[in-house]
Design a protein around this motif. Structure first.
Motif, PDB file in Angstrom:
ATOM      1  N   HIS A 172      -0.918  -4.300  12.063  1.00 52.68           N
ATOM      2  CA  HIS A 172      -2.200  -4.673  12.664  1.00 52.68           C
ATOM      3  C   HIS A 172      -3.338  -4.666  11.649  1.00 52.68           C
ATOM      4  O   HIS A 172      -4.337  -5.362  11.827  1.00 52.68           O
ATOM      5  CB  HIS A 172      -2.526  -3.740  13.832  1.00 52.68           C
ATOM      6  N   VAL A 173      -3.194  -3.902  10.558  1.00 54.83           N
ATOM      7  CA  VAL A 173      -4.244  -3.893   9.528  1.00 54.83           C
ATOM      8  C   VAL A 173      -4.337  -5.276   8.885  1.00 54.83           C
ATOM      9  O   VAL A 173      -5.428  -5.792   8.625  1.00 54.83           O
ATOM     10  CB  VAL A 173      -3.947  -2.823   8.460  1.00 54.83           C
ATOM     11  N   LEU A 174      -3.187  -5.891   8.643  1.00 53.15           N
ATOM     12  CA  LEU A 174      -3.158  -7.221   8.036  1.00 53.15           C
ATOM     13  C   LEU A 174      -3.301  -8.316   9.084  1.00 53.15           C
ATOM     14  O   LEU A 174      -4.039  -9.282   8.879  1.00 53.15           O
ATOM     15  CB  LEU A 174      -1.842  -7.407   7.269  1.00 53.15           C
ATOM     16  N   ARG A 175      -2.613  -8.178  10.207  1.00 58.15           N
ATOM     17  CA  ARG A 175      -2.534  -9.243  11.204  1.00 58.15           C
ATOM     18  C   ARG A 175      -3.822  -9.377  12.024  1.00 58.15           C
ATOM     19  O   ARG A 175      -4.374 -10.458  12.173  1.00 58.15           O
ATOM     20  CB  ARG A 175      -1.349  -8.955  12.141  1.00 58.15           C
ATOM     21  N   ASP A 176      -4.287  -8.266  12.559  1.00 54.27           N
ATOM     22  CA  ASP A 176      -5.424  -8.317  13.481  1.00 54.27           C
ATOM     23  C   ASP A 176      -6.768  -8.125  12.783  1.00 54.27           C
ATOM     24  O   ASP A 176      -7.774  -8.662  13.223  1.00 54.27           O
ATOM     25  CB  ASP A 176      -5.264  -7.244  14.562  1.00 54.27           C
ATOM     26  N   HIS A 177      -6.767  -7.330  11.704  1.00 54.58           N
ATOM     27  CA  HIS A 177      -8.036  -7.044  11.023  1.00 54.58           C
ATOM     28  C   HIS A 177      -8.184  -7.810   9.710  1.00 54.58           C
ATOM     29  O   HIS A 177      -9.255  -7.766   9.094  1.00 54.58           O
ATOM     30  CB  HIS A 177      -8.156  -5.541  10.773  1.00 54.58           C
ATOM     31  N   GLY A 178      -7.118  -8.465   9.264  1.00 53.03           N
ATOM     32  CA  GLY A 178      -7.223  -9.296   8.067  1.00 53.03           C
ATOM     33  C   GLY A 178      -7.607  -8.538   6.809  1.00 53.03           C
ATOM     34  O   GLY A 178      -8.240  -9.103   5.915  1.00 53.03           O
ATOM     35  N   ARG A 179      -7.223  -7.247   6.689  1.00 53.58           N
ATOM     36  CA  ARG A 179      -7.653  -6.440   5.550  1.00 53.58           C
ATOM     37  C   ARG A 179      -6.661  -6.506   4.389  1.00 53.58           C
ATOM     38  O   ARG A 179      -6.217  -5.480   3.862  1.00 53.58           O
ATOM     39  CB  ARG A 179      -7.877  -4.995   6.005  1.00 53.58           C
ATOM     40  N   LYS A 180      -6.319  -7.722   3.991  1.00 52.00           N
ATOM     41  CA  LYS A 180      -5.462  -7.877   2.814  1.00 52.00           C
ATOM     42  C   LYS A 180      -6.178  -7.431   1.552  1.00 52.00           C
ATOM     43  O   LYS A 180      -5.543  -7.208   0.524  1.00 52.00           O
ATOM     44  CB  LYS A 180      -5.018  -9.334   2.677  1.00 52.00           C
ATOM     45  N   ASP A 181      -7.491  -7.328   1.639  1.00 47.74           N
ATOM     46  CA  ASP A 181      -8.258  -6.872   0.488  1.00 47.74           C
ATOM     47  C   ASP A 181      -8.164  -5.357   0.297  1.00 47.74           C
ATOM     48  O   ASP A 181      -8.505  -4.844  -0.772  1.00 47.74           O
ATOM     49  CB  ASP A 181      -9.728  -7.258   0.652  1.00 47.74           C
ATOM     50  N   ALA A 182      -7.714  -4.637   1.335  1.00 44.12           N
ATOM     51  CA  ALA A 182      -7.770  -3.176   1.286  1.00 44.12           C
ATOM     52  C   ALA A 182      -6.407  -2.501   1.390  1.00 44.12           C
ATOM     53  O   ALA A 182      -6.277  -1.332   1.011  1.00 44.12           O
ATOM     54  CB  ALA A 182      -8.664  -2.666   2.427  1.00 44.12           C
ATOM     55  N   TYR A 183      -5.401  -3.197   1.910  1.00 39.93           N
ATOM     56  CA  TYR A 183      -4.115  -2.551   2.202  1.00 39.93           C
ATOM     57  C   TYR A 183      -2.970  -3.451   1.752  1.00 39.93           C
ATOM     58  O   TYR A 183      -2.960  -4.636   2.076  1.00 39.93           O
ATOM     59  CB  TYR A 183      -4.022  -2.263   3.703  1.00 39.93           C
ATOM     60  N   PHE A 184      -2.031  -2.877   1.017  1.00 40.91           N
ATOM     61  CA  PHE A 184      -0.887  -3.649   0.535  1.00 40.91           C
ATOM     62  C   PHE A 184       0.114  -3.976   1.648  1.00 40.91           C
ATOM     63  O   PHE A 184       0.887  -4.907   1.516  1.00 40.91           O
ATOM     64  CB  PHE A 184      -0.158  -2.873  -0.557  1.00 40.91           C
ATOM     65  N   GLY A 185       0.161  -3.165   2.710  1.00 40.78           N
ATOM     66  CA  GLY A 185       1.098  -3.394   3.798  1.00 40.78           C
ATOM     67  C   GLY A 185       2.361  -2.577   3.672  1.00 40.78           C
ATOM     68  O   GLY A 185       2.687  -2.029   2.612  1.00 40.78           O
ATOM     69  N   PRO A 186       3.144  -2.492   4.783  1.00 37.97           N
ATOM     70  CA  PRO A 186       4.341  -1.628   4.826  1.00 37.97           C
ATOM     71  C   PRO A 186       5.376  -1.956   3.759  1.00 37.97           C
ATOM     72  O   PRO A 186       6.014  -1.049   3.200  1.00 37.97           O
ATOM     73  CB  PRO A 186       4.903  -1.861   6.231  1.00 37.97           C
ATOM     74  N   ARG A 187       5.579  -3.259   3.489  1.00 39.67           N
ATOM     75  CA  ARG A 187       6.588  -3.635   2.493  1.00 39.67           C
ATOM     76  C   ARG A 187       6.331  -2.931   1.160  1.00 39.67           C
ATOM     77  O   ARG A 187       7.246  -2.427   0.499  1.00 39.67           O
ATOM     78  CB  ARG A 187       6.616  -5.156   2.321  1.00 39.67           C
ATOM     79  N   PHE A 188       5.069  -2.877   0.767  1.00 39.01           N
ATOM     80  CA  PHE A 188       4.770  -2.327  -0.552  1.00 39.01           C
ATOM     81  C   PHE A 188       4.542  -0.822  -0.518  1.00 39.01           C
ATOM     82  O   PHE A 188       4.558  -0.179  -1.563  1.00 39.01           O
ATOM     83  CB  PHE A 188       3.611  -3.099  -1.176  1.00 39.01           C
ATOM     84  N   MET A 189       4.376  -0.266   0.687  1.00 41.53           N
ATOM     85  CA  MET A 189       4.383   1.188   0.782  1.00 41.53           C
ATOM     86  C   MET A 189       5.783   1.720   0.436  1.00 41.53           C
ATOM     87  O   MET A 189       5.928   2.709  -0.281  1.00 41.53           O
ATOM     88  CB  MET A 189       3.977   1.628   2.191  1.00 41.53           C
ATOM     89  N   ILE A 190       6.824   1.050   0.935  1.00 42.57           N
ATOM     90  CA  ILE A 190       8.166   1.560   0.618  1.00 42.57           C
ATOM     91  C   ILE A 190       8.569   1.221  -0.814  1.00 42.57           C
ATOM     92  O   ILE A 190       9.375   1.933  -1.412  1.00 42.57           O
ATOM     93  CB  ILE A 190       9.225   1.069   1.627  1.00 42.57           C
ATOM     94  N   LYS A 191       7.995   0.154  -1.367  1.00 42.87           N
ATOM     95  CA  LYS A 191       8.261  -0.113  -2.783  1.00 42.87           C
ATOM     96  C   LYS A 191       7.661   0.995  -3.646  1.00 42.87           C
ATOM     97  O   LYS A 191       8.298   1.498  -4.574  1.00 42.87           O
ATOM     98  CB  LYS A 191       7.669  -1.476  -3.185  1.00 42.87           C
ATOM     99  N   ILE A 192       6.412   1.376  -3.326  1.00 46.22           N
ATOM    100  CA  ILE A 192       5.777   2.471  -4.067  1.00 46.22           C
ATOM    101  C   ILE A 192       6.528   3.781  -3.821  1.00 46.22           C
ATOM    102  O   ILE A 192       6.717   4.586  -4.743  1.00 46.22           O
ATOM    103  CB  ILE A 192       4.296   2.589  -3.655  1.00 46.22           C
ATOM    104  N   ALA A 193       6.987   3.990  -2.575  1.00 44.99           N
ATOM    105  CA  ALA A 193       7.734   5.215  -2.271  1.00 44.99           C
ATOM    106  C   ALA A 193       9.015   5.297  -3.102  1.00 44.99           C
ATOM    107  O   ALA A 193       9.385   6.368  -3.598  1.00 44.99           O
ATOM    108  CB  ALA A 193       8.068   5.270  -0.785  1.00 44.99           C
ATOM    109  N   SER A 194       9.694   4.162  -3.262  1.00 46.41           N
ATOM    110  CA  SER A 194      10.952   4.167  -4.026  1.00 46.41           C
ATOM    111  C   SER A 194      10.702   4.536  -5.484  1.00 46.41           C
ATOM    112  O   SER A 194      11.597   5.067  -6.156  1.00 46.41           O
ATOM    113  CB  SER A 194      11.632   2.799  -3.946  1.00 46.41           C
TER     114      SER A 194
END
Length: 273
Positions: A155-177
């Protein structure tokens, strides 16, 4: 199963479009991607969709089926048509539309460029040795097929359009790895908080519910990352130790360019309808 169903498919591009309805003959085991292919082969060869493996491993055929993000090659038609035999298929809403069911997901690749790769200390002992528990913990994240369904439903990306502030779930797990890798020597937590925006996630788990690889994105990835950031920046005892010059990270600092987002294309396409 009904012998014939109806697919209502979005047709159009960034300038606009509408849904068009197509009758489709069914067969046992039919998935939504089969129905799209039948439409392309017999009714309208101009219908655009992206696909490759048809085995739920390439992540190409992501779309929204009845408004829910899903892989078309993994979605049996009998699980989606209603009492009238109708299924609605539309492009991913979070990303700019190119044509029909094809969206421009290149923003994700620009975010990937901002994440430095595994960085091993020069004096790390060779050969590398890892505990099996450490291998198992990061192996789950490497199952990602980059279908970007989690990015679409976030919803951060889809509903609020905050691509400027949040990388999204895909890249959270990339950073976690990377951050959970025992051989990684890069201090990733300032980057995680400032550039990647882990604080924007409110842990509603919608991303892991749509993951076709059943990765526990929130439970095993985002929540531990949030805990690490909280320990680093909001723990008063750690803060006091840092003021005394104690407890500083021994990892290498993140390159400064990782904190700067690459420029977006000048002609950014409009969001999908």
């Amino acid at each position: 199963m009904l012998e014939t169903i109806r697919l209502r498919v979005f047709r159009g591009d960034a300038s606009g479009g509408e849904e068009r309805e197509y009758p489709v003959r069914t067969f046992p085991g039919m998935v939504v991607l089969d129905a799209i292919h039948q439409i392309q082969g017999e009714q309208d060869g101009t219908l655009a969709c992206r696909w490759n493996c048809k085995a739920a491993k390439c992540g190409s055929c992501s779309a929204e089926i009845n408004g829910h993000p899903a892989l078309m090659c993994k979605s049996r038609v009998e699980q989606f048509y209603d009492a009238a035999g109708l299924i609605r298929v539309s492009p991913l809403k979070t990303f700019p539309l190119i044509k029909d069911l094809v969206t421009d997901v290149s923003w994700n690749y620009r975010k990937a460029q901002q994440i430095p790769p595994l960085t091993v200390a020069a004096d790390a002992p060779r050969p590398f040795r890892m505990m099996q528990g450490d291998v198992d913990r990061i192996q789950e994240f490497r199952k990602c097929i980059e279908c970007f369904l989690c990015q679409d439903i976030c919803h951060v990306l889809r509903d609020h359009g905050r691509k400027d502030a949040y990388f999204g779930p895909r890249f959270m797990i990339k950073i976690a790895s990377l951050d959970m890798h025992p051989m990684d020597d890069l201090e990733r937590r300032p980057h995680l908080m400032r550039a990647a925006g882990v604080g924007y996630c409110n842990v509603n788990k919608c991303c892991q519910e749509v993951c076709p690889e059943h990765i526990h994105i929130t439970d095993n990835g985002i929540i531990p990352l949030k805990e690490r950031v909280a320990d680093e920046f909001y723990d008063p005892i750690r803060g006091l130790l840092r003021m005394l010059g104690l407890g500083r990270s021994r990892r290498q600092p993140m390159p400064e360019e990782a904190f700067t987002a690459p420029p977006e294309p000048a002609a950014e396409r409009k969001p999908s309808p």
